[in-house]
Motif scaffolding. Sequence first.
Motif, PDB file in Angstrom:
ATOM      1  N   TYR A 137       8.705   5.165   5.643  1.00 33.12           N
ATOM      2  CA  TYR A 137       8.264   6.554   5.576  1.00 33.12           C
ATOM      3  C   TYR A 137       9.152   7.370   4.648  1.00 33.12           C
ATOM      4  O   TYR A 137      10.350   7.465   4.856  1.00 33.12           O
ATOM      5  CB  TYR A 137       8.312   7.174   6.977  1.00 33.12           C
ATOM      6  CG  TYR A 137       7.608   6.334   8.004  1.00 33.12           C
ATOM      7  CD1 TYR A 137       6.252   6.474   8.230  1.00 33.12           C
ATOM      8  CD2 TYR A 137       8.306   5.371   8.731  1.00 33.12           C
ATOM      9  CE1 TYR A 137       5.600   5.689   9.154  1.00 33.12           C
ATOM     10  CE2 TYR A 137       7.668   4.583   9.659  1.00 33.12           C
ATOM     11  CZ  TYR A 137       6.308   4.750   9.867  1.00 33.12           C
ATOM     12  OH  TYR A 137       5.674   3.967  10.781  1.00 33.12           O
ATOM     13  N   THR A 178       4.879  10.395   2.713  1.00 31.11           N
ATOM     14  CA  THR A 178       4.278   9.257   2.023  1.00 31.11           C
ATOM     15  C   THR A 178       4.665   7.995   2.770  1.00 31.11           C
ATOM     16  O   THR A 178       5.839   7.776   3.056  1.00 31.11           O
ATOM     17  CB  THR A 178       4.788   9.162   0.563  1.00 31.11           C
ATOM     18  OG1 THR A 178       4.503  10.395  -0.103  1.00 31.11           O
ATOM     19  CG2 THR A 178       4.125   8.020  -0.173  1.00 31.11           C
ATOM     20  N   ASN A 179       3.686   7.183   3.105  1.00 35.95           N
ATOM     21  CA  ASN A 179       3.924   5.928   3.810  1.00 35.95           C
ATOM     22  C   ASN A 179       3.791   4.774   2.835  1.00 35.95           C
ATOM     23  O   ASN A 179       2.855   4.739   2.027  1.00 35.95           O
ATOM     24  CB  ASN A 179       2.937   5.752   4.960  1.00 35.95           C
ATOM     25  CG  ASN A 179       3.125   6.797   6.029  1.00 35.95           C
ATOM     26  OD1 ASN A 179       4.128   7.490   6.058  1.00 35.95           O
ATOM     27  ND2 ASN A 179       2.157   6.911   6.899  1.00 35.95           N
ATOM     28  N   ALA A 210       0.846  -1.194   0.000  1.00 33.49           N
ATOM     29  CA  ALA A 210       0.000   0.000   0.000  1.00 33.49           C
ATOM     30  C   ALA A 210       0.876   1.237   0.000  1.00 33.49           C
ATOM     31  O   ALA A 210       1.991   1.222   0.524  1.00 33.49           O
ATOM     32  CB  ALA A 210      -0.911   0.007   1.220  1.00 33.49           C
ATOM     33  N   VAL A 211       0.360   2.309  -0.600  1.00 34.62           N
ATOM     34  CA  VAL A 211       1.048   3.601  -0.625  1.00 34.62           C
ATOM     35  C   VAL A 211       0.010   4.669  -0.296  1.00 34.62           C
ATOM     36  O   VAL A 211      -1.040   4.722  -0.936  1.00 34.62           O
ATOM     37  CB  VAL A 211       1.643   3.890  -2.022  1.00 34.62           C
ATOM     38  CG1 VAL A 211       2.322   5.246  -2.047  1.00 34.62           C
ATOM     39  CG2 VAL A 211       2.610   2.795  -2.433  1.00 34.62           C
ATOM     40  N   TYR A 212       0.281   5.474   0.726  1.00 33.69           N
ATOM     41  CA  TYR A 212      -0.648   6.556   1.043  1.00 33.69           C
ATOM     42  C   TYR A 212       0.096   7.752   1.611  1.00 33.69           C
ATOM     43  O   TYR A 212       1.183   7.633   2.153  1.00 33.69           O
ATOM     44  CB  TYR A 212      -1.769   6.098   1.982  1.00 33.69           C
ATOM     45  CG  TYR A 212      -1.316   5.545   3.301  1.00 33.69           C
ATOM     46  CD1 TYR A 212      -1.229   6.360   4.420  1.00 33.69           C
ATOM     47  CD2 TYR A 212      -0.978   4.204   3.440  1.00 33.69           C
ATOM     48  CE1 TYR A 212      -0.826   5.861   5.636  1.00 33.69           C
ATOM     49  CE2 TYR A 212      -0.576   3.694   4.652  1.00 33.69           C
ATOM     50  CZ  TYR A 212      -0.500   4.529   5.748  1.00 33.69           C
ATOM     51  OH  TYR A 212      -0.092   4.030   6.943  1.00 33.69           O
ATOM     52  N   VAL A 213      -0.531   8.917   1.468  1.00 41.76           N
ATOM     53  CA  VAL A 213       0.062  10.195   1.864  1.00 41.76           C
ATOM     54  C   VAL A 213      -0.637  10.676   3.130  1.00 41.76           C
ATOM     55  O   VAL A 213      -1.842  10.524   3.284  1.00 41.76           O
ATOM     56  CB  VAL A 213      -0.106  11.230   0.734  1.00 41.76           C
ATOM     57  CG1 VAL A 213       0.452  12.576   1.150  1.00 41.76           C
ATOM     58  CG2 VAL A 213       0.561  10.744  -0.535  1.00 41.76           C
ATOM     59  N   GLU A 214       0.127  11.245   4.059  1.00 39.82           N
ATOM     60  CA  GLU A 214      -0.465  11.794   5.289  1.00 39.82           C
ATOM     61  C   GLU A 214       0.290  13.033   5.718  1.00 39.82           C
ATOM     62  O   GLU A 214       1.218  13.473   5.048  1.00 39.82           O
ATOM     63  CB  GLU A 214      -0.509  10.749   6.394  1.00 39.82           C
ATOM     64  CG  GLU A 214       0.811  10.338   6.949  1.00 39.82           C
ATOM     65  CD  GLU A 214       0.649   9.372   8.121  1.00 39.82           C
ATOM     66  OE1 GLU A 214       1.572   9.356   8.937  1.00 39.82           O
ATOM     67  OE2 GLU A 214      -0.349   8.663   8.224  1.00 39.82           O
ATOM     68  N   ASP A 240       0.082  16.112   3.177  1.00 38.42           N
ATOM     69  CA  ASP A 240       0.907  15.843   1.987  1.00 38.42           C
ATOM     70  C   ASP A 240       2.393  16.074   2.218  1.00 38.42           C
ATOM     71  O   ASP A 240       3.137  16.373   1.301  1.00 38.42           O
ATOM     72  CB  ASP A 240       0.444  16.686   0.791  1.00 38.42           C
ATOM     73  CG  ASP A 240      -0.954  16.334   0.343  1.00 38.42           C
ATOM     74  OD1 ASP A 240      -1.428  15.234   0.690  1.00 38.42           O
ATOM     75  OD2 ASP A 240      -1.574  17.145  -0.367  1.00 38.42           O
ATOM     76  N   VAL A 266       5.011  14.176  -1.150  1.00 37.02           N
ATOM     77  CA  VAL A 266       4.290  13.173  -1.933  1.00 37.02           C
ATOM     78  C   VAL A 266       5.274  12.473  -2.865  1.00 37.02           C
ATOM     79  O   VAL A 266       6.070  13.103  -3.540  1.00 37.02           O
ATOM     80  CB  VAL A 266       3.164  13.840  -2.749  1.00 37.02           C
ATOM     81  CG1 VAL A 266       2.455  12.824  -3.620  1.00 37.02           C
ATOM     82  CG2 VAL A 266       2.189  14.534  -1.831  1.00 37.02           C
ATOM     83  N   LYS A 295       2.827   2.994  -6.973  1.00 36.45           N
ATOM     84  CA  LYS A 295       1.511   2.433  -6.687  1.00 36.45           C
ATOM     85  C   LYS A 295       1.653   1.056  -6.053  1.00 36.45           C
ATOM     86  O   LYS A 295       2.673   0.390  -6.213  1.00 36.45           O
ATOM     87  CB  LYS A 295       0.706   2.319  -7.978  1.00 36.45           C
ATOM     88  CG  LYS A 295       0.612   3.622  -8.771  1.00 36.45           C
ATOM     89  CD  LYS A 295      -0.758   3.850  -9.291  1.00 36.45           C
ATOM     90  CE  LYS A 295      -0.899   5.104 -10.096  1.00 36.45           C
ATOM     91  NZ  LYS A 295      -0.496   6.329  -9.535  1.00 36.45           N
ATOM     92  N   ALA A 296       0.637   0.628  -5.343  1.00 32.89           N
ATOM     93  CA  ALA A 296       0.636  -0.696  -4.715  1.00 32.89           C
ATOM     94  C   ALA A 296       0.828  -1.765  -5.794  1.00 32.89           C
ATOM     95  O   ALA A 296       0.296  -1.668  -6.889  1.00 32.89           O
ATOM     96  CB  ALA A 296      -0.676  -0.919  -3.969  1.00 32.89           C
TER      97      ALA A 296
END
Length: 169
Positions: A137, A123-124, A113-117, A120, A142, A147-148
């Motif tokens: 991390y 990116t985790n 998985a790839v997501y931003v927190e 922005d 960003v 992508k996953a």
Amino acid sequence: MSDYTFITTEENFLLQEALKKNKQQLAKFGLIGAAVTLVVATIPQVYLYRHNSMGDADTSMLSYKNLWFWIWLLSFVLALIFSLIKLTDIRYWAIKKDLTALQKGTLEAPMEAVYVENNDSQTNIMVLQDQKKRLYYWMAGVLDGYKAGQSVKITYARYSRVIISINKL
């Protein structure tokens, strides 16, 4: 398990920049805690002393003269600050440990998985490593184009798992 090597000077500067960002987050949370303390300590006092007699207000559980009020308030504020740290995944102490140990690891694996927190700013990336899902991390904002499901080669700081470099395979 990964073999660890020493961090180069450039990688050390990247970790110091990540540490600086984490220190700013901690300072912001400290200011939030101070503001909450000020508001929560003031509002009950104003209400108590306007609507009750002086003796009744002084013996109230919400009076600033009551020790339990301060214990409750400071416990609440500390819990709030630590929950903010946990929710935003501050890596401050782990990065400090990395700057002392100066060790990095390398892995090649597909991303789960790839997501931003953090507005922005981070990116985790979750990777399946040794039958465990681990979170890494990217602290420089960003990370576009990842992508996953894509396989990547990640160089990371040992304790904080802050990504020093990442490349697609």
